[in-house]
Design an enzyme around this catalytic site. Sequence first.
Site, short mmCIF file in Angstrom:
data_model
loop_
_atom_site.label_atom_id
_atom_site.label_comp_id
_atom_site.label_asym_id
_atom_site.label_seq_id
_atom_site.Cartn_x
_atom_site.Cartn_y
_atom_site.Cartn_z
N ASP A 135 0.95 -1.34 -0.05
CA ASP A 135 0.02 0.08 -0.18
C ASP A 135 0.96 1.25 -0.12
O ASP A 135 1.93 1.35 0.78
CB ASP A 135 -0.95 -0.15 1.20
CG ASP A 135 -1.89 1.06 1.31
OD1 ASP A 135 -2.69 1.14 0.37
OD2 ASP A 135 -1.90 1.72 2.27
N GLU B 273 1.56 -0.48 -5.07
CA GLU B 273 0.59 0.50 -5.61
C GLU B 273 1.49 1.76 -5.67
O GLU B 273 1.96 2.51 -4.61
CB GLU B 273 -0.49 0.88 -4.28
CG GLU B 273 -1.38 1.79 -4.61
CD GLU B 273 -2.40 2.14 -3.30
OE1 GLU B 273 -3.54 2.29 -3.61
OE2 GLU B 273 -1.95 2.27 -2.18
#
Length: 594
Positions: A315, A350
């Site tokens: 993330d 990401e």
Amino acid sequence: MSQYGAAVTGGNTIFRVRSPLATAMQLCLTENGEEQRIAMQRDGDDWVAKVPRDLAGATYGYRADGEWQPEQGKWFHPAKLLVDPYAVELDRRFTQDPALANFGVDTSDIVPRAVIQPPLPEVPLNAPCFQRGGLIYELNVDGFTRLHPDVPDAQRGTVAALAHPSVIAHLQKLHVSAVELMPITAWIDERHLSALGLANHWGYNPVAPMALDPGLCPGGVAELRDTVAALHDAGIGVILDLVPNHSGESDIFGGVFCLRGLDDSAYAHAPDGTLINDSGCGNTLDFAQAHVRDMTVATLRHFVRHCGVDGFRFDLAPIMARGPGFDPAAPIFAEIAADPWLADRVMIAEPWDIGPGGYQLGNFPANWLEWNDKYRDDVRRFWRGDGTASTLATRMAGSADIFGPDCRSVNFLAAHDGFTLADSVAYEQRHNLANGEDNRDGHSENYSWNNGVEGPTDNPDILARRAADLRAMLGTLFASTGTIMLTAGDEFGRTQQGNNNAYCQPMPVNWEARDVALEDHVAGLSATRAASLAAMAQFPEGGCWTDYHGQPMSDEQWNDPSLSAFAFHPPPHSDRPGFALDRIARTATLLAQD
């Protein structure tokens, strides 16, 4: 690197924790309901304690003494029970409470304790059970299994439920190459949610990075290991979604229950001492610090070595390469590549955060995959009617404009963050009022359309257009070069009622209300793709693009948003299937693979 955490070895239990600025440290050891406080000894920047017996099954925390000067990064107070950052199991879930941030208020009844583990077995280091070009299936463990009619009540909402035969059968029906589990490590609710009567259901607010959440994984490391083994036996890999960019201790008004009370240097600070917030969650872990990188590498190694996972999705991954600016040659990448347990694992970035220069799509190492949001946006725009064939062809051919000839793209139409796929053709605007932020949260631009009515409708014409649009986008996805990703439930029309930031809404997959016809359609697309999996990872050289009548595409056609159809014809002897896309008005269907 020293052995941090609690290690049972040779009949002894040894504890080690980093806290350079503390003046004293106590080990708070609980056995049979009784707490014992043991003074720890300084060892450089660390504190150690050796207890001459096997303490497996007992629980513990730390209490650090020193100055309470938050503006100087000193948050020491013996009233604060602190979780070991290297804990792998906890005795209960985290609970948000104002006492966590209040000076001098004892938190022993609020903060979980780490559970001491015996030496954990190692899982043989086999090649990842995943191949580039395959289908990654992103799922929320609780939401995916909570209402599954075949899963026993006691297993619903847990990691163990993923090993149930009915769940595995569904994954095999879709030819899933790997499941990507949204965070299953322990997290804490954001401070504002309790006042709204809400809770975090996604887990992107972690505390101890390798401690499994007791609600999602009550059987701890063994439960995750057994589930991974069951999925591997079915030919399905396991990728963990991890959040190394920040911790749940939030901003300067947040609580003191882990790193903040031990070693504030783990967090990135501006020259004036204020916390840097490139994560948007109040703090950012500082990967310029070697001890932060060591903790992250240890986390990855733990999940591979003791659970057998195939890889990780990170993330807000640019934060891992900040020091403070993004560096594509940041040390963390070399450290992961040099680790024998991690070198061949699947790594997915990401590739954006909210810091300066935070959009880094295409800039991660050559062996990393990256979430490609441009693919999502450009495919949606094409089928909405304001994109061009040239842009769509570029995305379907692997986004060489971003990644070059080596396609590292993870193509997706929808993810946990944003509209579901069905909502992207049923809502033009976000509908997030239930989140309690006056509809200000979530992305404002979703490249979505509603086909004439915002939200639910009984109009058969609108429903038919929405169904056709879904099939067109799904067909586009499964015909695209690169690795593809589908979020659980999108194969049968899952909705969040237009909420594009549903992290605080309990929205489990409704298995009884699914669109079985759409599910079967997706299964058919996936079967076609799986039959030529290796060929889907890279776009074939040669071949040609034509219009629907078999004529070479003109410049005008490539840039015409109203183009009705085009096709790619692979070169002779290629095992890559051709595809044709047809769009008439606002109704679309994939012809070649319908």
